[in-house]
Motif scaffolding. Structure first.
Motif, PDB file in Angstrom:
ATOM      1  N   ILE A 225      -2.255  35.516  81.806  1.00 30.54           N
ATOM      2  CA  ILE A 225      -3.539  35.836  81.446  1.00 30.54           C
ATOM      3  C   ILE A 225      -4.114  36.835  82.501  1.00 30.54           C
ATOM      4  N   ASP A 226      -3.898  36.700  83.611  1.00 36.98           N
ATOM      5  CA  ASP A 226      -4.667  37.723  84.520  1.00 36.98           C
ATOM      6  C   ASP A 226      -3.828  38.836  84.655  1.00 36.98           C
ATOM      7  N   ASP A 227      -2.480  38.967  84.122  1.00 39.65           N
ATOM      8  CA  ASP A 227      -2.135  40.164  84.141  1.00 39.65           C
ATOM      9  C   ASP A 227      -2.589  40.948  82.996  1.00 39.65           C
ATOM     10  N   PHE A 228      -2.904  40.289  81.804  1.00 44.08           N
ATOM     11  CA  PHE A 228      -3.322  40.933  80.554  1.00 44.08           C
ATOM     12  C   PHE A 228      -4.500  41.426  80.773  1.00 44.08           C
ATOM     13  N   LYS A 229      -5.307  40.760  81.494  1.00 45.87           N
ATOM     14  CA  LYS A 229      -7.005  40.954  81.780  1.00 45.87           C
ATOM     15  C   LYS A 229      -7.066  41.815  82.821  1.00 45.87           C
ATOM     16  N   ARG A 230      -6.324  41.934  83.853  1.00 43.13           N
ATOM     17  CA  ARG A 230      -6.454  42.801  85.008  1.00 43.13           C
ATOM     18  C   ARG A 230      -5.309  43.462  85.273  1.00 43.13           C
ATOM     19  N   PRO A 231      -4.750  44.259  84.278  1.00 45.15           N
ATOM     20  CA  PRO A 231      -3.433  44.870  84.239  1.00 45.15           C
ATOM     21  C   PRO A 231      -3.366  46.096  85.401  1.00 45.15           C
ATOM     22  N   ASP A 232      -2.077  46.271  85.929  1.00 44.74           N
ATOM     23  CA  ASP A 232      -2.103  47.661  86.815  1.00 44.74           C
ATOM     24  C   ASP A 232      -2.114  48.832  85.958  1.00 44.74           C
ATOM     25  N   ARG A 233      -1.856  48.652  84.615  1.00 50.12           N
ATOM     26  CA  ARG A 233      -2.013  49.651  83.771  1.00 50.12           C
ATOM     27  C   ARG A 233      -1.474  49.282  82.507  1.00 50.12           C
TER      28      ARG A 233
ATOM     29  N   GLN B 234      -6.710  52.816  71.923  1.00 47.99           N
ATOM     30  CA  GLN B 234      -7.803  52.850  72.860  1.00 47.99           C
ATOM     31  C   GLN B 234      -9.001  51.860  72.365  1.00 47.99           C
ATOM     32  N   ALA B 235      -9.283  51.788  71.163  1.00 45.25           N
ATOM     33  CA  ALA B 235     -10.497  50.804  70.736  1.00 45.25           C
ATOM     34  C   ALA B 235      -9.993  49.405  71.072  1.00 45.25           C
ATOM     35  N   ILE B 236      -8.729  48.750  70.830  1.00 48.61           N
ATOM     36  CA  ILE B 236      -8.498  47.759  71.044  1.00 48.61           C
ATOM     37  C   ILE B 236      -8.491  47.505  72.668  1.00 48.61           C
ATOM     38  N   TYR B 237      -8.184  48.233  73.477  1.00 51.88           N
ATOM     39  CA  TYR B 237      -8.012  47.912  74.869  1.00 51.88           C
ATOM     40  C   TYR B 237      -9.245  48.308  75.370  1.00 51.88           C
ATOM     41  N   ARG B 238     -10.270  48.868  75.033  1.00 50.23           N
ATOM     42  CA  ARG B 238     -11.592  49.299  75.534  1.00 50.23           C
ATOM     43  C   ARG B 238     -12.499  48.440  76.500  1.00 50.23           C
ATOM     44  N   PRO B 239     -12.098  46.990  75.993  1.00 52.47           N
ATOM     45  CA  PRO B 239     -12.750  46.121  77.068  1.00 52.47           C
ATOM     46  C   PRO B 239     -12.268  46.259  78.582  1.00 52.47           C
ATOM     47  N   LEU B 240     -10.990  46.587  78.495  1.00 50.96           N
ATOM     48  CA  LEU B 240     -10.225  46.763  79.792  1.00 50.96           C
ATOM     49  C   LEU B 240     -11.067  47.760  80.800  1.00 50.96           C
TER      50      LEU B 240
ATOM     51  N   ARG C 285     -13.776  48.274  81.651  1.00 50.64           N
ATOM     52  CA  ARG C 285     -14.701  47.676  82.626  1.00 50.64           C
ATOM     53  C   ARG C 285     -14.182  47.386  83.812  1.00 50.64           C
ATOM     54  N   ASN C 286     -12.767  47.002  83.817  1.00 52.79           N
ATOM     55  CA  ASN C 286     -12.202  46.654  85.165  1.00 52.79           C
ATOM     56  C   ASN C 286     -11.251  47.849  85.810  1.00 52.79           C
ATOM     57  N   GLU C 287     -11.610  49.030  84.784  1.00 54.16           N
ATOM     58  CA  GLU C 287     -11.079  50.319  85.475  1.00 54.16           C
ATOM     59  C   GLU C 287      -9.646  50.511  85.334  1.00 54.16           C
ATOM     60  N   ALA C 288      -9.047  49.582  84.462  1.00 53.00           N
ATOM     61  CA  ALA C 288      -7.500  49.559  84.314  1.00 53.00           C
ATOM     62  C   ALA C 288      -7.312  51.085  83.702  1.00 53.00           C
ATOM     63  N   PRO C 289      -5.978  51.538  84.349  1.00 50.08           N
ATOM     64  CA  PRO C 289      -5.621  52.671  83.730  1.00 50.08           C
ATOM     65  C   PRO C 289      -4.846  52.517  82.389  1.00 50.08           C
ATOM     66  N   ILE C 290      -5.284  53.380  81.142  1.00 52.47           N
ATOM     67  CA  ILE C 290      -4.378  53.485  80.149  1.00 52.47           C
ATOM     68  C   ILE C 290      -3.812  54.708  80.206  1.00 52.47           C
ATOM     69  N   LEU C 291      -2.268  54.381  80.184  1.00 48.77           N
ATOM     70  CA  LEU C 291      -1.512  55.517  80.126  1.00 48.77           C
ATOM     71  C   LEU C 291      -0.985  55.909  78.854  1.00 48.77           C
ATOM     72  N   VAL C 292      -1.385  57.229  78.372  1.00 42.44           N
ATOM     73  CA  VAL C 292      -0.929  57.520  76.855  1.00 42.44           C
ATOM     74  C   VAL C 292       0.301  58.492  77.152  1.00 42.44           C
ATOM     75  N   MET C 293       1.129  58.063  76.406  1.00 41.95           N
ATOM     76  CA  MET C 293       2.539  59.213  76.495  1.00 41.95           C
ATOM     77  C   MET C 293       3.195  58.925  75.173  1.00 41.95           C
ATOM     78  N   SER C 294       4.250  59.653  75.006  1.00 41.70           N
ATOM     79  CA  SER C 294       5.024  59.450  73.795  1.00 41.70           C
ATOM     80  C   SER C 294       5.569  58.156  73.519  1.00 41.70           C
ATOM     81  N   ARG C 295       5.898  57.708  72.339  1.00 40.90           N
ATOM     82  CA  ARG C 295       6.692  56.652  71.953  1.00 40.90           C
ATOM     83  C   ARG C 295       7.867  56.129  72.507  1.00 40.90           C
ATOM     84  N   ARG C 296       8.768  57.333  72.760  1.00 42.41           N
ATOM     85  CA  ARG C 296       9.786  56.987  73.341  1.00 42.41           C
ATOM     86  C   ARG C 296       9.692  56.829  74.865  1.00 42.41           C
ATOM     87  N   ALA C 297       8.905  57.540  75.561  1.00 38.61           N
ATOM     88  CA  ALA C 297       8.577  57.337  77.017  1.00 38.61           C
ATOM     89  C   ALA C 297       8.059  55.837  77.237  1.00 38.61           C
ATOM     90  N   ALA C 298       7.420  55.538  76.438  1.00 33.72           N
ATOM     91  CA  ALA C 298       6.879  54.065  76.631  1.00 33.72           C
ATOM     92  C   ALA C 298       7.759  53.124  76.464  1.00 33.72           C
TER      93      ALA C 298
END
Length: 433
Positions: free
Chosen positions: A159-167, A182-188, A190-203
């Motif tokens: 739970i802590d990992d999900f709400k306070r993720p490294d990325r 981005q809209a689904i994860y927007r609440p994060l 506030r914690n300045e969690a980095p959202i890393l956007v990349m290609s599907r295969r890279a993810a």
């Protein structure tokens, strides 16, 4: 957002409950009637600290629901997360994607225009392409997206990992999927969690690469621990010395009986298979897998050596059965190999685990299950700490000595100091010390 989570296992249930806690409307779907009935009754089918309260509060708020009927909820979904199991396939180690593809086939006729299908399950490179092809074949005129959003949850701290993720890793091939995630994860944010956007295969590859790297750190420090024992050094000092280097980092440099669990064993094997499929052999990962298998098998021998090689008529207390603390997960736990080695040598094994006893009964035969640590220690010729539960960190050593037939502590997690243990009259065997 209206979210449907397919699968109520570890990843699906934790993710669904956390998304609901963000304020989204989440319905978790599963084919297992017993599991859904339990959830509807307020019973959580897995052990994860804090999850029962999180589920209960969001169910009470009307944001989290459970159902067997996918057709009833999917047509309203903005995003559909696939969170089903991807176990190792027998024979070749490749991830078994049958559940993922079955979910894609079942959802295809039910998806609304503009829906985003998200692979939350750990899947090999190219799985998203196949999921997209399955849906496209069934609905050639449907406007939809397929994305990858791998999870990086530690069991026991999910739970802590999900709400306070490294990325947060988002793998997309179109702007619509990126906007929705981005809209689904927007609440994060506030914690300045980095959202890393990349290609599907890279993810898809990022998830496997991360787990393989962490498994490499574990196997590396375990080999260094063996060397420390030979040369008279303390592996804790070595780990502190190298972990202080910011290029290396201190985490996952704790030696022990080898890694287990739901991720590292199967994910390293699946990554090896992917490397073979693409003619890019991963020799380091291959060595990690072999080292870890040898490590777990060697731990039984370490206990037997501590007993002086005498095994007939001996009794050993295993303290901890799960692969790590704060979970009831027995998958690929080192305790399985340790118990098997001891039993094969004719040793009676008494065992206690705060949460893993029932799970263990389906995995390990012939153990004597005990009501607590001291019950397990009664009459034992050796105590072996296998899992780093808090309940084992401050044992009453004076009481333990009185209960045991022989005061021998084999500490496979380095929870104790040699001075303290030996002061109570024990023989102390640790890892890399």
């Amino acid at each position: 957002m209206h979210i449907v989570m397919i699968g109520t296992g570890y990843v699906g249930l934790v993710s669904g409950a956390c998304f609901a806690d963000f304020g989204h409307h989440v319905t978790c779907v599963d084919k297992d009637r017993a599991k859904i009935d339990a959830l509807l009754d307020g019973r959580i089918p897995i052990f994860e600290p804090g999850l029962d309260d999180l589920v209960a509060s969001n169910v009470a708020a009307g944001r989290l629901k459970f159902t067997l009927d996918l057709a009833d909820v999917l047509p309203q979904a903005d995003a559909v997360f696939i969170a089903v199991g991807t176990p190792s396939r027998r024979g070749d180690g490749h991830a078994d994607l049958s559940y993922v593809y079955a979910a894609a086939e079942e959802m295809a006729p039910l998806l609304r225009d503009g829906a985003v299908v998200v692979d939350k399950s750990t899947v090999p490179v190219g799985t998203g392409d196949e999921v997209e092809a399955i849906i496209r074949k069934a609905r050639p005129d449907l406007h939809f997206s397929v994305a990858s959003n791998p999870e990086f949850l530690r069991e026991g701290a999910a739970i802590d990992d999900f709400k306070r993720p490294d990325r947060v890793v988002i793998g997309v091939n179109d702007e619509h999927a990126e906007r929705v995630l981005q809209a689904i994860y927007r609440p994060l944010t506030r914690n300045e969690a980095p959202i890393l956007v990349m290609s599907r295969r890279a993810a898809e590859l990022t998830k496997y690469a991360a787990n393989a790297f962490l498994a490499t750190k574990i196997s590396f420090i375990n080999e260094i621990a063996d060397l420390c024992e030979k040369v008279g050094a303390d592996v804790r000092d070595v780990a502190r010395g190298i972990g202080s280097d910011t290029r290396i980092g201190a985490r996952f440099l704790q030696p022990g009986p080898g890694y287990g669990g739901s991720c590292f064993p199967k994910d390293t094997l699946a990554l090896l298979k992917t490397g073979q499929d693409y003619a890019a052999p991963l020799q380091i990962v291959d060595a990690v897998v072999k080292v870890n298998a040898q490590r777990k098998q060697a731990m039984g021998g370490k206990v037997i050596a501590a007993l002086g090689g005498e095994t007939q008529g001996k009794t050993v207390a295993l303290l901890g059965l799960t692969f790590k603390a704060d979970t009831d997960d027995m998958r690929d736990s080192p305790a399985i190999d340790i118990a098997a080695s001891l039993q094969a040598a004719g040793i009676t094994v008494r065992a206690y685990d705060p949460e893993g006893m029932e799970t263990s009964k389906a995995v390990i035969d012939g153990l004597v299950y005990c009501k607590d640590s001291y019950d397990a220690l009664t009459g034992a010729d050796a105590a072996v700490i296998v899992t780093e539960w808090d309940a084992f960190r401050a044992l009453d050593l004076a009481r333990a000595k009185r209960l045991m037939a022989n005061p021998l502590l084999v500490d496979l997690r380095n929870l104790y100091s040699r001075k303290d243990v030996e002061r109570h009259g024990f023989t102390y065997v640790a890892v890399g010390r």
